[in-house]
Design an enzyme around this catalytic site. Structure first.
Site, mmCIF file in Angstrom:
data_model
loop_
_atom_site.group_PDB
_atom_site.id
_atom_site.type_symbol
_atom_site.label_atom_id
_atom_site.label_comp_id
_atom_site.label_asym_id
_atom_site.label_seq_id
_atom_site.Cartn_x
_atom_site.Cartn_y
_atom_site.Cartn_z
ATOM 1 N N HIS A 1 0.832 -1.201 0.000
ATOM 2 C CA HIS A 1 0.000 0.000 0.000
ATOM 3 C C HIS A 1 0.869 1.254 0.000
ATOM 4 O O HIS A 1 0.546 2.244 -0.656
ATOM 5 C CB HIS A 1 -0.920 0.016 1.228
ATOM 6 C CG HIS A 1 -2.138 -0.835 1.077
ATOM 7 N ND1 HIS A 1 -3.160 -0.511 0.207
ATOM 8 C CD2 HIS A 1 -2.502 -1.992 1.674
ATOM 9 C CE1 HIS A 1 -4.097 -1.443 0.282
ATOM 10 N NE2 HIS A 1 -3.733 -2.346 1.158
ATOM 11 N N ARG B 1 -15.304 4.420 -6.727
ATOM 12 C CA ARG B 1 -15.400 3.755 -5.423
ATOM 13 C C ARG B 1 -16.392 4.501 -4.544
ATOM 14 O O ARG B 1 -16.264 5.710 -4.343
ATOM 15 C CB ARG B 1 -14.030 3.717 -4.757
ATOM 16 C CG ARG B 1 -12.971 2.959 -5.559
ATOM 17 C CD ARG B 1 -11.650 2.953 -4.805
ATOM 18 N NE ARG B 1 -10.629 2.210 -5.515
ATOM 19 C CZ ARG B 1 -9.767 2.760 -6.377
ATOM 20 N NH1 ARG B 1 -9.822 4.059 -6.626
ATOM 21 N NH2 ARG B 1 -8.860 2.013 -6.979
ATOM 22 N N ARG C 1 -19.042 1.326 -8.429
ATOM 23 C CA ARG C 1 -18.931 0.043 -7.744
ATOM 24 C C ARG C 1 -19.744 0.062 -6.461
ATOM 25 O O ARG C 1 -19.688 1.036 -5.687
ATOM 26 C CB ARG C 1 -17.465 -0.260 -7.416
ATOM 27 C CG ARG C 1 -17.260 -1.645 -6.788
ATOM 28 C CD ARG C 1 -15.792 -1.968 -6.610
ATOM 29 N NE ARG C 1 -15.161 -1.141 -5.587
ATOM 30 C CZ ARG C 1 -13.858 -1.202 -5.294
ATOM 31 N NH1 ARG C 1 -13.081 -2.021 -5.961
ATOM 32 N NH2 ARG C 1 -13.358 -0.429 -4.356
ATOM 33 N N ASN D 1 -5.259 -6.585 -8.088
ATOM 34 C CA ASN D 1 -4.619 -6.477 -6.768
ATOM 35 C C ASN D 1 -5.029 -7.635 -5.867
ATOM 36 O O ASN D 1 -4.191 -8.330 -5.288
ATOM 37 C CB ASN D 1 -4.994 -5.153 -6.095
ATOM 38 C CG ASN D 1 -4.449 -3.946 -6.836
ATOM 39 O OD1 ASN D 1 -3.699 -4.083 -7.794
ATOM 40 N ND2 ASN D 1 -4.831 -2.770 -6.403
ATOM 41 N N ARG E 1 -0.068 -8.912 0.213
ATOM 42 C CA ARG E 1 0.808 -7.924 -0.431
ATOM 43 C C ARG E 1 1.431 -6.963 0.564
ATOM 44 O O ARG E 1 2.364 -6.231 0.221
ATOM 45 C CB ARG E 1 0.042 -7.133 -1.491
ATOM 46 C CG ARG E 1 -1.111 -6.317 -0.970
ATOM 47 C CD ARG E 1 -1.677 -5.472 -2.090
ATOM 48 N NE ARG E 1 -2.971 -4.914 -1.759
ATOM 49 C CZ ARG E 1 -3.496 -3.865 -2.386
ATOM 50 N NH1 ARG E 1 -2.841 -3.288 -3.351
ATOM 51 N NH2 ARG E 1 -4.679 -3.422 -2.051
ATOM 52 N N CYS F 1 -8.685 -3.234 -13.794
ATOM 53 C CA CYS F 1 -8.721 -2.009 -12.985
ATOM 54 C C CYS F 1 -7.745 -2.066 -11.822
ATOM 55 O O CYS F 1 -7.771 -1.205 -10.949
ATOM 56 C CB CYS F 1 -10.135 -1.740 -12.466
ATOM 57 S SG CYS F 1 -10.748 -2.980 -11.309
#
Length: 574
Positions: free
Chosen positions: A191, A298, A334, A457, A468, A505
């Site tokens: 991040h 978002r 979304r 992701n 991650r 995306c």
């Protein structure tokens, strides 16, 4: 001091020259200290004042953020706020001060060590990795206890050298004028790395020797494109740095000329570039850069920034404004994607899930709270009366979820139509493909989808079973894995056969290194952060699509990361 070259991994492009500010790894090296009985209440007050100060700092930082930055940093601020409110932490510190008569500093260290011991005994790697968040909160509290003598992470003109960096700290560093960051650990896909790229803040990760070689005040050159750090550069290094920064300035001017140019390959094929957004500012930037529309809007920020669940009217106004801002270009909204890993202030997300990445999030949360989804769908349907709008559903894992959402959309559309509100006659509904089961069972529910969007992701994380944000898995969490490429190819092929538009995306959509790869796999639509749109447009304009797709079989035959990297090197844009 003689010149020395240190190497790490490039995480955020850019070059900077400045003096080093070294922050050693976080550790509470506090000597055991006791206080007199009459000092207990004052020491407790110090702790409570420190907690209040940290809360105020985090609240002030959140208020200064907007758009994609608010999302990336906000998730961590919300998690840290939850930890700060955890009775186990605060009551434990209070008890140590009252019963053990320990100083606030030593009580903080003891309580940190107690919690760390619990985390270290947990089998689940995801939960074990959360000790970093505990350390960051403890570090903030410790700094607040000594606010009169607190040292800034960095000031204008400096390059921070540290072990790891939290996203919230990155945002503060940029505001303070810090030129770049070097970390001994970290991942190129964490991040923090993603946020550094959004901030255009040079970042080199995995430079393990930096903490041992660099001292406060040393002169450094950091190159976030190559991963090299030069300690006490010589005249030739300085000339090269100045030439590099001049090249970057020229490149930015050239990129600005592409705002009104088509995203067209060398052989004349147009590629759709959508923008990811979550605020009016993001939408305005996407429009100005000539994006095809918004490929991912978002909605979480409405919930993350509110202590109550936003009502239909609040959501409607936000969605309507996004649609109006794109002046006729399609906006893809979304549905809510929060969970325990994106803790919201409105109380929707569960606070104590053992593994939030695999928990009640995305469509799972929406279907468990159908009143919430119904309200959100109604707001979107009403907003469709102001311009083209699509609805995207996150975290789909199988057919039942997609058909359930489609049924609920039909209900919402009937209700809005009966109320006489203006609305679109048809609202496309799409699925995010980010769970491997959705990719593997796509043929069972693609009939319920009007389009698809691949969220790489999470897909990488779930497919490779690699968090991650876990530094120890930095080399394993990579999109350059044969399994991922084959899965992407299968999804694209299925979508094309069924006549469904499909885009990517995830973070790789905005990384020019992956542009030839994605085009070769059959993608002709990408959705990315507005800040990288022009760079990707330029990369597309240097690609020969027919040649890339002719070489796709060789890409899919690659057996390992090295093989994929060789293919990428051979097919870099002109």
């Amino acid at each position: 001091m003689p010149r020395h070259v240190l190497s790490g991994s490039p995480a955020a492009r850019g070059s900077a020259l400045g003096r080093a500010r070294v922050r050693l790894p976080h550790a509470l090296e506090v000597e055991e200290a006791h206080i007199a009985p009459e000092e207990v209440e004052a020491e407790l007050q110090r702790v409570h004042d420190a907690v209040g100060m940290v809360r105020a700092e985090m609240r002030a930082l959140r208020e200064r953020l907007h758009g994609a930055l608010a999302r990336e940093v906000g998730e961590f601020l919300d998690l840290h706020a939850l930890l700060l409110d955890d009775p186990e932490l605060l009551q434990g510190i209070d008890a140590l001060i009252r019963t053990g008569r320990y100083s606030a500093d030593y009580a903080l260290r003891l309580q940190r060590d107690r919690i760390a011991a619990v985390f270290e005994g947990i089998d689940d790697a995801y939960l074990r990795s959360r000790i970093d968040d505990i350390d960051q909160v403890i570090g903030r509290l410790h700094a607040a206890l000594h606010s009169h003598e607190a040292e800034l992470l960095g000031v204008a003109g400096e390059i921070l050298v540290t072990d790891t960096i939290a996203p919230a700290d990155l945002a503060q560093l940029q505001a303070q004028g810090v030129l770049g960051v070097i970390t001994a650990g970290g991942s190129q896909l964490s991040h923090s790395a993603i946020l550094a790229r959004s901030l255009h803040l040079p970042l080199v990760v995995g430079a393990a020797a930096a903490l041992h070689k660099v001292n406060d005040g040393d002169v450094l050159i950091i190159d976030g494109s190559s991963g090299l750090v030069i300690l006490e550069p010589n005249a030739a290094d300085l000339r090269e740095h100045h030439a590099r920064t001049a090249h970057v300035r020229r490149e930015r001017r050239q990129l600005n000329r592409l705002r009104r140019e088509p995203s067209r390959t060398v052989d004349g094929v147009d590629i759709k570039l959508w923008a990811n957004a979550e605020s009016r500012e993001d939408v305005a930037e996407a429009h100005a850069l000539g994006s095809a529309g918004v490929g991912l809007y978002r909605t979480e920020y409405l919930f993350l920034n509110s202590t109550e669940v936003p009502d239909e009217e609040t959501q409607f106004r936000a969605y309507r404004d996004a649609v109006l801002g794109m002046t006729g270009r399609t906006v893809t909204i979304r549905t809510l994607d929060v969970g325990a890993d994106k803790a919201d202030n409105s109380g929707l997300a569960l606070r104590d899930e053992p593994n939030p990445a695999l928990g009640l999030r995305g469509v799972r949360l929406s279907l468990s709270r159908k009143d919430l989804l119904h309200t959100q769908l109604r707001a979107m349907v009403r907003a469709s009366g102001y311009g083209p709008l699509r609805i995207l559903v996150p975290m789909i894992s199988g057919a039942e979820e997609m058909f359930a959402v489609r049924d609920m959309l039909h209900v919402a559309m009937r209700e809005v139509a009966q109320e006489g509100a203006e609305m679109a006659g048809k609202i496309p509904l799409g699925a995010m493909i980010e769970v491997p089961s959705a990719a593997l069972s796509l043929t069972t529910f693609i009939s319920a989808c009007d389009f698809l969007s691949i969220g790489t992701n999470d897909l990488v994380q779930y497919l490779l079973a690699a968090d991650r944000n876990n530094d120890a898995l930095g080399d394993l969490y990579t999109p350059l894995h044969p399994a991922l490429l084959r899965m992407l190819s299968d999804v694209v092929r299925t979508a094309n056969r069924r006549g469904r538009p499909v885009s990517v995306c995830g973070e790789i959509a905005g990384d020019v290194m992956f542009t030839p790869l994605l085009l070769a796999l059959g993608l002709s639509e990408l959705s990315l952060h507005p800040g990288t749109l022009l760079e990707v447009r330029r990369a597309i304009r240097g690609c020969d699509l027919s040649s890339l797709r002719a070489h796709a079989p060789a890409l899919l035959r690659a057996r390992d990361r090295a093989g994929i990297e060789r293919w990428l090197a051979a097919h870099a844009p002109a």
